[in-house]
Design a protein around this motif. Structure first.
Motif, PDB file in Angstrom:
ATOM      1  N   VAL A 118     -70.744 -20.557  -6.716  1.00  0.00           N
ATOM      2  CA  VAL A 118     -71.474 -19.993  -5.572  1.00  0.00           C
ATOM      3  C   VAL A 118     -70.587 -18.912  -4.969  1.00  0.00           C
ATOM      4  CG1 VAL A 118     -72.651 -20.485  -3.400  1.00  0.00           C
ATOM      5  CG2 VAL A 118     -72.536 -22.248  -5.191  1.00  0.00           C
ATOM      6  N   VAL A 119     -71.017 -17.667  -5.063  1.00  0.00           N
ATOM      7  CA  VAL A 119     -70.207 -16.513  -4.658  1.00  0.00           C
ATOM      8  C   VAL A 119     -70.725 -15.965  -3.334  1.00  0.00           C
ATOM      9  CG1 VAL A 119     -69.450 -14.186  -5.286  1.00  0.00           C
ATOM     10  CG2 VAL A 119     -69.677 -15.964  -7.065  1.00  0.00           C
ATOM     11  N   GLU A 120     -69.829 -15.888  -2.337  1.00  0.00           N
ATOM     12  CA  GLU A 120     -70.194 -15.408  -0.998  1.00  0.00           C
ATOM     13  C   GLU A 120     -69.126 -14.415  -0.547  1.00  0.00           C
ATOM     14  OE1 GLU A 120     -69.273 -14.924   2.875  1.00  0.00           O
ATOM     15  OE2 GLU A 120     -68.387 -16.813   2.161  1.00  0.00           O
ATOM     16  N   LEU A 121     -69.360 -13.144  -0.796  1.00  0.00           N
ATOM     17  CA  LEU A 121     -68.427 -12.078  -0.424  1.00  0.00           C
ATOM     18  C   LEU A 121     -69.217 -10.824  -0.071  1.00  0.00           C
ATOM     19  CD1 LEU A 121     -65.762 -12.541  -3.259  1.00  0.00           C
ATOM     20  CD2 LEU A 121     -65.327 -12.849  -0.801  1.00  0.00           C
ATOM     21  N   GLY A 122     -68.609  -9.972   0.762  1.00  0.00           N
ATOM     22  CA  GLY A 122     -69.244  -8.703   1.113  1.00  0.00           C
ATOM     23  C   GLY A 122     -69.243  -8.401   2.599  1.00  0.00           C
ATOM     24  N   GLY A 123     -69.137  -9.437   3.447  1.00  0.00           N
ATOM     25  CA  GLY A 123     -69.131  -9.190   4.884  1.00  0.00           C
ATOM     26  C   GLY A 123     -67.945  -8.362   5.327  1.00  0.00           C
ATOM     27  N   ASN A 124     -66.783  -8.594   4.736  1.00  0.00           N
ATOM     28  CA  ASN A 124     -65.602  -7.822   5.115  1.00  0.00           C
ATOM     29  C   ASN A 124     -65.657  -6.386   4.594  1.00  0.00           C
ATOM     30  OD1 ASN A 124     -64.074  -9.814   6.595  1.00  0.00           O
ATOM     31  ND2 ASN A 124     -63.910 -10.899   4.655  1.00  0.00           N
ATOM     32  N   ASP A 125     -66.395  -6.173   3.530  1.00  0.00           N
ATOM     33  CA  ASP A 125     -66.636  -4.798   3.069  1.00  0.00           C
ATOM     34  C   ASP A 125     -67.437  -4.036   4.121  1.00  0.00           C
ATOM     35  OD1 ASP A 125     -66.036  -6.507   0.789  1.00  0.00           O
ATOM     36  OD2 ASP A 125     -66.553  -4.805  -0.487  1.00  0.00           O
ATOM     37  N   VAL A 153     -74.194 -18.546 -11.878  1.00  0.00           N
ATOM     38  CA  VAL A 153     -73.830 -18.080 -10.540  1.00  0.00           C
ATOM     39  C   VAL A 153     -75.016 -18.170  -9.587  1.00  0.00           C
ATOM     40  CG1 VAL A 153     -73.114 -16.072  -9.176  1.00  0.00           C
ATOM     41  CG2 VAL A 153     -72.032 -16.530 -11.385  1.00  0.00           C
ATOM     42  N   LEU A 154     -74.721 -18.600  -8.364  1.00  0.00           N
ATOM     43  CA  LEU A 154     -75.622 -18.430  -7.229  1.00  0.00           C
ATOM     44  C   LEU A 154     -74.957 -17.440  -6.297  1.00  0.00           C
ATOM     45  CD1 LEU A 154     -77.968 -19.064  -5.308  1.00  0.00           C
ATOM     46  CD2 LEU A 154     -76.673 -21.050  -4.497  1.00  0.00           C
ATOM     47  N   LEU A 155     -75.621 -16.330  -6.025  1.00  0.00           N
ATOM     48  CA  LEU A 155     -75.072 -15.253  -5.210  1.00  0.00           C
ATOM     49  C   LEU A 155     -75.625 -15.347  -3.801  1.00  0.00           C
ATOM     50  CD1 LEU A 155     -73.270 -12.706  -5.395  1.00  0.00           C
ATOM     51  CD2 LEU A 155     -75.322 -11.427  -6.067  1.00  0.00           C
ATOM     52  N   MET A 156     -74.723 -15.407  -2.817  1.00  0.00           N
ATOM     53  CA  MET A 156     -75.119 -15.437  -1.410  1.00  0.00           C
ATOM     54  C   MET A 156     -75.170 -14.008  -0.881  1.00  0.00           C
ATOM     55  SD  MET A 156     -75.655 -18.541  -0.516  1.00  0.00           S
ATOM     56  CE  MET A 156     -75.232 -20.278  -0.716  1.00  0.00           C
ATOM     57  N   GLY A 157     -76.358 -13.553  -0.558  1.00  0.00           N
ATOM     58  CA  GLY A 157     -76.540 -12.162  -0.176  1.00  0.00           C
ATOM     59  C   GLY A 157     -76.163 -11.855   1.256  1.00  0.00           C
ATOM     60  N   MET A 158     -75.772 -10.600   1.486  1.00  0.00           N
ATOM     61  CA  MET A 158     -75.508 -10.056   2.812  1.00  0.00           C
ATOM     62  C   MET A 158     -76.409  -8.844   3.033  1.00  0.00           C
ATOM     63  SD  MET A 158     -73.235 -11.636   4.625  1.00  0.00           S
ATOM     64  CE  MET A 158     -72.051 -12.966   4.374  1.00  0.00           C
ATOM     65  N   ARG A 159     -76.544  -8.440   4.300  1.00  0.00           N
ATOM     66  CA  ARG A 159     -77.349  -7.264   4.630  1.00  0.00           C
ATOM     67  C   ARG A 159     -76.573  -6.371   5.589  1.00  0.00           C
ATOM     68  NH1 ARG A 159     -83.035 -10.456   5.675  1.00  0.00           N
ATOM     69  NH2 ARG A 159     -83.491 -10.905   3.477  1.00  0.00           N
ATOM     70  N   TYR A 183     -77.530 -10.205 -13.957  1.00  0.00           N
ATOM     71  CA  TYR A 183     -76.776 -11.321 -14.511  1.00  0.00           C
ATOM     72  C   TYR A 183     -77.576 -12.620 -14.562  1.00  0.00           C
ATOM     73  CZ  TYR A 183     -72.597  -8.476 -14.552  1.00  0.00           C
ATOM     74  OH  TYR A 183     -71.673  -7.490 -14.836  1.00  0.00           O
ATOM     75  N   ASP A 184     -78.875 -12.521 -14.287  1.00  0.00           N
ATOM     76  CA  ASP A 184     -79.735 -13.704 -14.291  1.00  0.00           C
ATOM     77  C   ASP A 184     -79.152 -14.783 -13.390  1.00  0.00           C
ATOM     78  OD1 ASP A 184     -81.970 -15.167 -14.997  1.00  0.00           O
ATOM     79  OD2 ASP A 184     -81.008 -16.094 -16.738  1.00  0.00           O
ATOM     80  N   ALA A 185     -78.678 -14.354 -12.225  1.00  0.00           N
ATOM     81  CA  ALA A 185     -78.073 -15.264 -11.253  1.00  0.00           C
ATOM     82  C   ALA A 185     -79.107 -15.676 -10.211  1.00  0.00           C
ATOM     83  CB  ALA A 185     -76.887 -14.596 -10.563  1.00  0.00           C
ATOM     84  N   ALA A 186     -78.955 -16.876  -9.685  1.00  0.00           N
ATOM     85  CA  ALA A 186     -79.777 -17.291  -8.554  1.00  0.00           C
ATOM     86  C   ALA A 186     -79.321 -16.513  -7.317  1.00  0.00           C
ATOM     87  CB  ALA A 186     -79.648 -18.786  -8.333  1.00  0.00           C
ATOM     88  N   LEU A 187     -80.198 -16.391  -6.323  1.00  0.00           N
ATOM     89  CA  LEU A 187     -79.908 -15.560  -5.150  1.00  0.00           C
ATOM     90  C   LEU A 187     -80.440 -16.191  -3.879  1.00  0.00           C
ATOM     91  CD1 LEU A 187     -78.980 -12.773  -3.910  1.00  0.00           C
ATOM     92  CD2 LEU A 187     -81.330 -12.000  -4.329  1.00  0.00           C
ATOM     93  N   VAL A 188     -79.582 -16.255  -2.853  1.00  0.00           N
ATOM     94  CA  VAL A 188     -80.012 -16.480  -1.479  1.00  0.00           C
ATOM     95  C   VAL A 188     -79.963 -15.106  -0.824  1.00  0.00           C
ATOM     96  CG1 VAL A 188     -79.432 -17.527   0.742  1.00  0.00           C
ATOM     97  CG2 VAL A 188     -79.206 -18.869  -1.361  1.00  0.00           C
ATOM     98  N   PRO A 189     -81.106 -14.498  -0.486  1.00  0.00           N
ATOM     99  CA  PRO A 189     -81.124 -13.094  -0.059  1.00  0.00           C
ATOM    100  C   PRO A 189     -80.226 -12.784   1.131  1.00  0.00           C
ATOM    101  CG  PRO A 189     -83.336 -13.836  -0.579  1.00  0.00           C
ATOM    102  CD  PRO A 189     -82.461 -15.059  -0.610  1.00  0.00           C
ATOM    103  N   PHE A 190     -80.191 -13.671   2.141  1.00  0.00           N
ATOM    104  CA  PHE A 190     -79.349 -13.439   3.325  1.00  0.00           C
ATOM    105  C   PHE A 190     -78.781 -14.779   3.757  1.00  0.00           C
ATOM    106  CE2 PHE A 190     -79.235 -12.067   8.046  1.00  0.00           C
ATOM    107  CZ  PHE A 190     -77.896 -11.727   7.938  1.00  0.00           C
ATOM    108  N   ALA A 219     -78.845 -26.932   5.390  1.00  0.00           N
ATOM    109  CA  ALA A 219     -80.242 -27.361   5.284  1.00  0.00           C
ATOM    110  C   ALA A 219     -81.137 -26.239   4.777  1.00  0.00           C
ATOM    111  CB  ALA A 219     -80.735 -27.866   6.640  1.00  0.00           C
ATOM    112  N   ALA A 220     -80.798 -25.004   5.159  1.00  0.00           N
ATOM    113  CA  ALA A 220     -81.617 -23.853   4.763  1.00  0.00           C
ATOM    114  C   ALA A 220     -81.363 -23.406   3.330  1.00  0.00           C
ATOM    115  CB  ALA A 220     -81.358 -22.688   5.717  1.00  0.00           C
ATOM    116  N   THR A 221     -80.233 -23.790   2.755  1.00  0.00           N
ATOM    117  CA  THR A 221     -79.855 -23.264   1.436  1.00  0.00           C
ATOM    118  C   THR A 221     -79.670 -24.322   0.364  1.00  0.00           C
ATOM    119  OG1 THR A 221     -77.511 -23.280   2.098  1.00  0.00           O
ATOM    120  CG2 THR A 221     -78.738 -21.226   2.424  1.00  0.00           C
ATOM    121  N   VAL A 222     -79.667 -25.601   0.722  1.00  0.00           N
ATOM    122  CA  VAL A 222     -79.376 -26.637  -0.271  1.00  0.00           C
ATOM    123  C   VAL A 222     -80.407 -26.662  -1.389  1.00  0.00           C
ATOM    124  CG1 VAL A 222     -80.561 -28.477   1.020  1.00  0.00           C
ATOM    125  CG2 VAL A 222     -78.731 -29.055  -0.593  1.00  0.00           C
TER     126      VAL A 222
END
Length: 233
Positions: A118-125, A153-159, A183-190, A219-222
């Motif tokens: 589960v990858v969660e990066l991008g906010g610091n960018d 991979v499950l990618l945690m999205g940022m906006r 990459y055929d990865a799962a996605l949580v948009p935000f 609860a929102a992402t499980v």
């Protein structure tokens, strides 16, 4: 109202990165397994499902007690569903996508037989207003490195907030769905969708979720995480 909400979201991520980066740079972490007992998770049966969480302060548990981080609470939620999840949290407060990429090889040298990352990066960018292409290239390399080791991979999205400009916003917001498709990865948009506009779920620093906020995010992402765990053979 939509603009104000978006600004609150990026303020939550970006300001948190500043708070997390204000001290000495963090050393390369040795990934640690979540303490399932501390989360009150029930024992389950079935094959162990090894999950890597790889992110920044939002995964590292900034300002929270032991067992209150998103990965720890996620593990408990998955186990409550009967999934024998064992989560290894390899997250560092303040990490940009570049910093994450630089330590990925070290992380995977410790263990690389994960069933899911589960990858969660991008906010610091966003905090540093780094070029979206740089963020895309770094995340692309991270996903490619995981793909080469056959780790789904499950990618945690940022906006991005609108004050960075329409072109920047379009370019940044497209990164996560584009890479998920490639990459055929799962996605949580935000990833922050469930808490960013609920100040009662944010710590006094007005940045990081409280323990209750973390539970709300779990609860929102499980469902998305559970669906991304590959079925056992």
């Amino acid at each position: 109202m939509r603009r104000q909400a978006a600004m609150m979201a990026i303020g939550m991520v970006a300001s948190g990165s500043l708070a997390a980066c204000g001290s000495e740079p963090a050393p390369q972490p040795t990934p640690t397994a979540s303490a399932t007992a501390s989360t009150g998770a029930a024992a389950v049966t079935g094959p162990e499902r090894r999950i890597l969480t790889f992110g920044d302060s939002l995964f590292a548990g900034y300002g929270l007690g032991e067992g209150e981080s998103y990965p720890a609470r996620l593990e408990a939620a998955l186990r409550a569903r009967g999934i024998n999840a064992q989560i290894t949290n390899a997250s560092v407060s303040g990490d940009t996508t570049q910093a994450g990429l630089q330590r990925l090889a070290f992380t995977l040298r410790q263990q690389d037989d994960y069933d899911l990352a589960v990858v969660e990066l991008g906010g610091n960018d966003l905090l540093r207003q780094l070029p979206p292409q740089q963020t895309r290239d770094n995340l692309d390399a991270i996903l490619r490195g995981l793909q080469e080791r056959d780790i789904p991979v499950l990618l945690m999205g940022m906006r991005a907030p609108p004050n960075l400009g329409a072109e920047y916003q379009r370019s940044f917001d497209a990164i996560y769905p584009d890479l998920a498709r490639e990459y055929d990865a799962a996605l949580v948009p935000f990833f922050l969708e469930s808490v960013y506009n609920r100040p009662q779920l944010i710590q006094p620093d007005r940045v990081h979720p409280t323990a209750e906020g973390i539970d709300t995010m779990v609860a929102a992402t499980v469902d998305a995480v559970a669906a991304a765990v590959p079925p056992t053979e």
